[in-house]
Scaffold this motif. Structure first.
Motif, PDB file in Angstrom:
ATOM      1  N   TYR A   1      -2.846  35.188  58.395  1.00 21.77           N
ATOM      2  CA  TYR A   1      -3.340  36.547  58.659  1.00 21.77           C
ATOM      3  C   TYR A   1      -4.497  36.907  57.732  1.00 21.77           C
ATOM      4  CZ  TYR A   1      -3.482  41.646  58.391  1.00 21.77           C
ATOM      5  OH  TYR A   1      -3.900  42.953  58.347  1.00 21.77           O
ATOM      6  N   GLY A   2      -4.318  36.663  56.444  1.00 19.67           N
ATOM      7  CA  GLY A   2      -5.369  36.983  55.487  1.00 19.67           C
ATOM      8  C   GLY A   2      -6.635  36.183  55.726  1.00 19.67           C
ATOM      9  N   GLU A   3      -6.475  34.915  56.121  1.00 20.57           N
ATOM     10  CA  GLU A   3      -7.636  34.060  56.383  1.00 20.57           C
ATOM     11  C   GLU A   3      -8.408  34.562  57.606  1.00 20.57           C
ATOM     12  OE1 GLU A   3      -8.064  31.894  54.113  1.00 20.57           O
ATOM     13  OE2 GLU A   3      -6.106  31.585  53.247  1.00 20.57           O
ATOM     14  N   VAL A   4      -7.655  34.921  58.642  1.00 22.59           N
ATOM     15  CA  VAL A   4      -8.301  35.421  59.864  1.00 22.59           C
ATOM     16  C   VAL A   4      -9.009  36.744  59.596  1.00 22.59           C
ATOM     17  CG1 VAL A   4      -7.886  36.282  62.203  1.00 22.59           C
ATOM     18  CG2 VAL A   4      -6.737  34.205  61.422  1.00 22.59           C
ATOM     19  N   GLU A   5      -8.351  37.637  58.867  1.00 23.24           N
ATOM     20  CA  GLU A   5      -8.978  38.917  58.551  1.00 23.24           C
ATOM     21  C   GLU A   5     -10.271  38.723  57.758  1.00 23.24           C
ATOM     22  OE1 GLU A   5      -8.024  42.287  59.432  1.00 23.24           O
ATOM     23  OE2 GLU A   5      -7.127  40.916  60.904  1.00 23.24           O
ATOM     24  N   LYS A   6     -10.264  37.758  56.863  1.00 30.38           N
ATOM     25  CA  LYS A   6     -11.477  37.473  56.091  1.00 30.38           C
ATOM     26  C   LYS A   6     -12.587  36.970  57.010  1.00 30.38           C
ATOM     27  CE  LYS A   6     -13.122  34.813  52.089  1.00 30.38           C
ATOM     28  NZ  LYS A   6     -12.737  33.830  51.029  1.00 30.38           N
ATOM     29  N   LEU A   7     -12.224  36.131  57.970  1.00 31.13           N
ATOM     30  CA  LEU A   7     -13.221  35.662  58.938  1.00 31.13           C
ATOM     31  C   LEU A   7     -13.821  36.820  59.720  1.00 31.13           C
ATOM     32  CD1 LEU A   7     -11.527  32.463  60.438  1.00 31.13           C
ATOM     33  CD2 LEU A   7     -13.660  32.521  59.130  1.00 31.13           C
ATOM     34  N   LEU A   8     -12.954  37.728  60.177  1.00 29.19           N
ATOM     35  CA  LEU A   8     -13.427  38.855  60.976  1.00 29.19           C
ATOM     36  C   LEU A   8     -14.300  39.796  60.154  1.00 29.19           C
ATOM     37  CD1 LEU A   8     -10.166  39.693  62.978  1.00 29.19           C
ATOM     38  CD2 LEU A   8     -12.135  38.352  63.741  1.00 29.19           C
ATOM     39  N   GLU A   9     -13.977  39.925  58.866  1.00 25.81           N
ATOM     40  CA  GLU A   9     -14.763  40.804  57.998  1.00 25.81           C
ATOM     41  C   GLU A   9     -16.126  40.222  57.670  1.00 25.81           C
ATOM     42  OE1 GLU A   9     -12.332  41.381  54.610  1.00 25.81           O
ATOM     43  OE2 GLU A   9     -10.819  42.597  55.662  1.00 25.81           O
TER      44      GLU A   9
ATOM     45  N   THR B   1      -0.537  28.799  66.185  1.00 23.93           N
ATOM     46  CA  THR B   1      -1.385  27.854  66.900  1.00 23.93           C
ATOM     47  C   THR B   1      -2.638  28.609  67.315  1.00 23.93           C
ATOM     48  OG1 THR B   1       0.433  26.488  67.728  1.00 23.93           O
ATOM     49  CG2 THR B   1      -1.644  26.389  68.927  1.00 23.93           C
ATOM     50  N   PHE B   2      -3.788  28.012  67.037  1.00 23.84           N
ATOM     51  CA  PHE B   2      -5.068  28.646  67.352  1.00 23.84           C
ATOM     52  C   PHE B   2      -5.787  27.877  68.452  1.00 23.84           C
ATOM     53  CE2 PHE B   2      -4.198  29.707  62.927  1.00 23.84           C
ATOM     54  CZ  PHE B   2      -4.482  31.054  62.870  1.00 23.84           C
ATOM     55  N   VAL B   3      -6.538  28.606  69.245  1.00 19.81           N
ATOM     56  CA  VAL B   3      -7.519  27.996  70.136  1.00 19.81           C
ATOM     57  C   VAL B   3      -8.871  28.541  69.688  1.00 19.81           C
ATOM     58  CG1 VAL B   3      -8.349  27.691  72.487  1.00 19.81           C
ATOM     59  CG2 VAL B   3      -5.887  27.873  72.054  1.00 19.81           C
ATOM     60  N   VAL B   4      -9.765  27.639  69.322  1.00 22.17           N
ATOM     61  CA  VAL B   4     -11.109  28.031  68.905  1.00 22.17           C
ATOM     62  C   VAL B   4     -12.094  27.381  69.869  1.00 22.17           C
ATOM     63  CG1 VAL B   4     -12.845  28.004  67.076  1.00 22.17           C
ATOM     64  CG2 VAL B   4     -10.418  28.188  66.492  1.00 22.17           C
ATOM     65  N   HIS B   5     -12.701  28.199  70.684  1.00 28.71           N
ATOM     66  CA  HIS B   5     -13.651  27.738  71.699  1.00 28.71           C
ATOM     67  C   HIS B   5     -12.939  26.805  72.679  1.00 28.71           C
ATOM     68  CE1 HIS B   5     -17.482  27.013  73.530  1.00 28.71           C
ATOM     69  NE2 HIS B   5     -17.502  25.744  73.198  1.00 28.71           N
ATOM     70  N   ASP B   6     -13.018  25.497  72.475  1.00 23.37           N
ATOM     71  CA  ASP B   6     -12.389  24.557  73.407  1.00 23.37           C
ATOM     72  C   ASP B   6     -11.305  23.714  72.737  1.00 23.37           C
ATOM     73  OD1 ASP B   6     -14.016  23.109  71.729  1.00 23.37           O
ATOM     74  OD2 ASP B   6     -14.940  21.899  73.303  1.00 23.37           O
TER      75      ASP B   6
ATOM     76  N   LEU C   1      -4.392  26.941  58.845  1.00 23.98           N
ATOM     77  CA  LEU C   1      -5.616  26.385  58.265  1.00 23.98           C
ATOM     78  C   LEU C   1      -6.206  27.404  57.299  1.00 23.98           C
ATOM     79  CD1 LEU C   1      -7.454  24.829  61.357  1.00 23.98           C
ATOM     80  CD2 LEU C   1      -6.304  23.599  59.524  1.00 23.98           C
ATOM     81  N   PRO C   2      -6.655  26.961  56.121  1.00 23.82           N
ATOM     82  CA  PRO C   2      -7.283  27.889  55.180  1.00 23.82           C
ATOM     83  C   PRO C   2      -8.659  28.329  55.678  1.00 23.82           C
ATOM     84  CG  PRO C   2      -7.410  25.641  54.351  1.00 23.82           C
ATOM     85  CD  PRO C   2      -6.549  25.591  55.576  1.00 23.82           C
ATOM     86  N   TYR C   3      -9.162  29.362  55.052  1.00 26.99           N
ATOM     87  CA  TYR C   3     -10.420  29.982  55.454  1.00 26.99           C
ATOM     88  C   TYR C   3     -11.556  28.977  55.568  1.00 26.99           C
ATOM     89  CZ  TYR C   3     -14.724  32.710  55.091  1.00 26.99           C
ATOM     90  OH  TYR C   3     -15.977  33.213  55.299  1.00 26.99           O
ATOM     91  N   ASP C   4     -11.735  28.140  54.547  1.00 31.18           N
ATOM     92  CA  ASP C   4     -12.879  27.224  54.543  1.00 31.18           C
ATOM     93  C   ASP C   4     -12.858  26.278  55.736  1.00 31.18           C
ATOM     94  OD1 ASP C   4     -13.789  28.386  52.246  1.00 31.18           O
ATOM     95  OD2 ASP C   4     -13.031  26.819  50.907  1.00 31.18           O
ATOM     96  N   GLN C   5     -11.684  25.785  56.107  1.00 29.31           N
ATOM     97  CA  GLN C   5     -11.594  24.897  57.263  1.00 29.31           C
ATOM     98  C   GLN C   5     -11.880  25.642  58.560  1.00 29.31           C
ATOM     99  OE1 GLN C   5      -8.283  22.139  57.526  1.00 29.31           O
ATOM    100  NE2 GLN C   5      -8.039  22.123  55.312  1.00 29.31           N
ATOM    101  N   MET C   6     -11.348  26.846  58.672  1.00 29.76           N
ATOM    102  CA  MET C   6     -11.626  27.649  59.862  1.00 29.76           C
ATOM    103  C   MET C   6     -13.119  27.946  59.970  1.00 29.76           C
ATOM    104  SD  MET C   6      -8.802  28.468  61.638  1.00 29.76           S
ATOM    105  CE  MET C   6      -8.920  30.107  62.331  1.00 29.76           C
ATOM    106  N   ARG C   7     -13.731  28.269  58.827  1.00 27.52           N
ATOM    107  CA  ARG C   7     -15.158  28.570  58.801  1.00 27.52           C
ATOM    108  C   ARG C   7     -15.973  27.358  59.254  1.00 27.52           C
ATOM    109  NH1 ARG C   7     -17.650  32.846  59.194  1.00 27.52           N
ATOM    110  NH2 ARG C   7     -18.455  31.586  60.898  1.00 27.52           N
ATOM    111  N   ALA C   8     -15.599  26.180  58.782  1.00 23.95           N
ATOM    112  CA  ALA C   8     -16.309  24.957  59.151  1.00 23.95           C
ATOM    113  C   ALA C   8     -16.167  24.657  60.646  1.00 23.95           C
ATOM    114  CB  ALA C   8     -15.794  23.779  58.323  1.00 23.95           C
ATOM    115  N   ILE C   9     -14.983  24.896  61.179  1.00 23.58           N
ATOM    116  CA  ILE C   9     -14.750  24.644  62.618  1.00 23.58           C
ATOM    117  C   ILE C   9     -15.598  25.615  63.452  1.00 23.58           C
ATOM    118  CG2 ILE C   9     -13.035  24.825  64.453  1.00 23.58           C
ATOM    119  CD1 ILE C   9     -10.993  23.779  62.356  1.00 23.58           C
ATOM    120  N   LEU C  10     -15.650  26.874  63.048  1.00 26.51           N
ATOM    121  CA  LEU C  10     -16.483  27.830  63.768  1.00 26.51           C
ATOM    122  C   LEU C  10     -17.955  27.409  63.758  1.00 26.51           C
ATOM    123  CD1 LEU C  10     -14.996  31.242  62.562  1.00 26.51           C
ATOM    124  CD2 LEU C  10     -14.864  30.292  64.870  1.00 26.51           C
ATOM    125  N   ASP C  11     -18.442  26.990  62.600  1.00 23.80           N
ATOM    126  CA  ASP C  11     -19.840  26.546  62.492  1.00 23.80           C
ATOM    127  C   ASP C  11     -20.086  25.344  63.394  1.00 23.80           C
ATOM    128  OD1 ASP C  11     -20.231  28.555  60.650  1.00 23.80           O
ATOM    129  OD2 ASP C  11     -20.070  27.238  58.896  1.00 23.80           O
TER     130      ASP C  11
END
Length: 250
Positions: A114-122, A223-228, A235-245
């Motif tokens: 939750y905290g990681e996702v909120e940080k991404l959204l912010e 469980t997350f779905v990111v794009h495809d 997953l921690p913030y940094d990994q989520m951030r890298a996947i989004l990029d």
């Protein structure tokens, strides 16, 4: 006869050829089979790293197969994942990339995420965020999901988000009394929400999400779905951030 000079090459070829490869020991004589087995054992004892390399190769192959299967599952169920018409949509509804989370309010890893996702959204104003209510950890999970879905249906997305956030940070037992106290905090109509909890429309939302999770072979949260791509687990913030990029570069 297989000897120590050709055994490494033979073993490498056997690993690379996949699970369908087989050595027909029946065509060997008893003496040749005994010698072969002895040579294999001696080689592996002298080179135990080969076993780890083979295990890693198998795990890599299985991971690739799982990723390819997940791509197909996401593609085949895209409408239900991204446009079901009832799941909460937060972040930027017109963002350039979508994150979908299947979550449970009793899931410790969901609370960490939750905290990681909120940080991404912010920090990223171009994320469309969808929450899938997937209560799988007992009666308290179901109670919480029914309450927040009822609140969403009656009082809208803002009420849902307030209760969702509060429950993601809540560490006590989830009871009707606790849920009513949370709703009072946000000046919501607790009586109306409680009355709505067991409505067929609430049950239908949960049932549709469970059916979708079954199609996607989702058995745990988060469980997350990111794009495809499907991401199973925290997953921690940094990994989520890298996947989004990475997804934005496709």
């Amino acid at each position: 006869m297989i000897n120590r000079l050709i055994l490494p090459a033979f073993m490498a070829a056997l690993v690379a050829s996949g699970p369908t490869a087989a050595l027909d020991l029946e065509t060997m004589s008893a003496e040749e089979r005994t010698l072969f087995r002895s040579e294999v054992r001696d080689y592996l004892m002298e080179n135990p790293e080969v076993i780890m390399e083979a295990v890693q190769a198998l795990e890599d192959r299985q991971a690739a197969d799982q990723a390819n299967a997940d791509l197909a599952l996401v593609s085949n169920n895209a409408d239900a994942i991204f446009e079901d018409g009832f799941s909460f949509v937060g972040g930027n509804p017109d963002g350039d990339i979508t994150i979908v989370e299947f979550m449970d309010y009793r899931c410790g890893y969901c609370k960490r995420a939750y905290g990681e996702v909120e940080k991404l959204l912010e920090t990223d104003g171009e994320i469309r965020f969808i929450v899938k209510e997937f209560p799988i950890l007992g009666e308290q999970s179901i109670l919480a999901s029914r309450f927040v879905i009822a609140a969403k249906q009656l009082e809208g997305a803002e009420a849902y988000k307030s209760l969702h956030d509060a429950l993601m940070e809540f560490n006590g037992d989830i009871t009707i009394a606790a849920l009513r106290r949370l709703s009072d905090t946000y000046e919501l109509d607790a009586d109306a929400i409680e009355s709505r909890m067991n409505d067929d429309s609430v049950t239908d939302e949960i049932s549709q999400t469970r059916a979708l999770a079954q199609k996607l072979r989702i058995t745990g949260t988060p469980t997350f779905v990111v794009h495809d791509e499907m991401l199973r687990g925290y997953l921690p913030y940094d990994q989520m951030r890298a996947i989004l990029d990475e997804k934005r570069e496709l």
